[in-house]
Design a protein around this motif. Structure first.
Motif, mmCIF file in Angstrom:
data_model
loop_
_atom_site.group_PDB
_atom_site.id
_atom_site.type_symbol
_atom_site.label_atom_id
_atom_site.label_comp_id
_atom_site.label_asym_id
_atom_site.label_seq_id
_atom_site.Cartn_x
_atom_site.Cartn_y
_atom_site.Cartn_z
ATOM 1 N N ASP A 65 0.864 -1.429 -0.274
ATOM 2 C CA ASP A 65 -0.169 -0.391 0.304
ATOM 3 C C ASP A 65 0.927 1.312 -0.071
ATOM 4 O OD1 ASP A 65 -1.257 1.887 0.667
ATOM 5 O OD2 ASP A 65 -3.338 0.706 1.704
ATOM 6 N N THR A 66 0.735 1.954 -1.827
ATOM 7 C CA THR A 66 2.333 3.151 -1.336
ATOM 8 C C THR A 66 1.413 4.637 -0.099
ATOM 9 O OG1 THR A 66 1.306 3.093 -3.570
ATOM 10 C CG2 THR A 66 3.360 1.848 -3.168
ATOM 11 N N GLU A 67 0.181 4.173 -0.447
ATOM 12 C CA GLU A 67 -0.478 5.893 0.267
ATOM 13 C C GLU A 67 -0.146 5.362 1.518
ATOM 14 O OE1 GLU A 67 -2.711 7.717 -1.511
ATOM 15 O OE2 GLU A 67 -2.130 7.115 -3.228
ATOM 16 N N PRO A 126 6.322 -1.450 5.374
ATOM 17 C CA PRO A 126 5.491 -1.183 4.824
ATOM 18 C C PRO A 126 4.517 -1.558 5.326
ATOM 19 C CG PRO A 126 7.409 -3.484 4.416
ATOM 20 C CD PRO A 126 7.661 -2.333 5.813
ATOM 21 N N ILE A 127 3.229 -0.889 4.547
ATOM 22 C CA ILE A 127 1.567 -1.703 5.040
ATOM 23 C C ILE A 127 1.658 -2.728 3.444
ATOM 24 C CG2 ILE A 127 -0.302 -0.919 5.977
ATOM 25 C CD1 ILE A 127 0.761 1.201 7.131
ATOM 26 N N PHE A 128 0.607 -3.233 3.967
ATOM 27 C CA PHE A 128 0.401 -4.336 2.784
ATOM 28 C C PHE A 128 -1.333 -4.236 2.436
ATOM 29 C CE2 PHE A 128 4.125 -5.787 0.372
ATOM 30 C CZ PHE A 128 4.695 -5.738 1.599
#
Length: 145
Positions: free
Chosen positions: A107-109, A122-124
């Protein structure tokens, strides 16, 4: 006396706003997993009794912490209880990336690579009902010298 009261009130509002920002950041804590491990610390021969923080190119006293920028993590210089002449480094980071899964995407946001640890992890985001799987981490027994 009134200007003093106005300043105190303004400070209170600023502090409350900062606390609200912190609470919003912390709402993602449940998504962040922190991995910790103790490794032998790097020590320079000219600076015995201090850890060498290679990401900062600096020495660090036992008990002190430093960020691992440009990586997402932090380390703490730790005195070894069993052998006080040896120093350890407590490394805290995001751990291994999850196994590849077409139904889960980074999740690039929500991911902020430049934020302080642990908010840089990083969040997926996965499709409904899908759960990320992570590689199994085996603990190595410390080598006896």
């Amino acid at each position: 006396m009134k200007p003093f009261l106005v300043i105190v009130l303004a400070l209170f509002v600023c502090i409350a706003a900062q606390d609200d920002k912190k609470n919003k950041l912390r709402s993602t804590d449940s998504e962040i997993k922190i991995y910790k491990r103790l490794i032998p610390a790097d020590v320079l021969r000219d600076f015995p009794g201090m850890c060498f923080a290679s990401t900062r190119c600096a020495t660090v006293e036992p008990g002190k912490t430093w960020e691992l920028t440009p990586f997402c993590g932090r380390s703490t210089c730790v005195q070894n209880d069993e052998n006080p002449s040896k120093l350890l480094e407590l490394v805290e980071d995001c751990g291994p990336l999850p196994l590849a899964n077409e139904k889960c995407k980074l999740d690039t946001e929500k991911t902020n690579k430049t934020a302080l640890f642990p908010y840089c992890c990083p969040i997926f985001t996965c499709e409904s009902g899908v759960k990320l799987e992570y590689p199994e981490i085996t603990k190595e027994e410390p080598k006896q010298e």
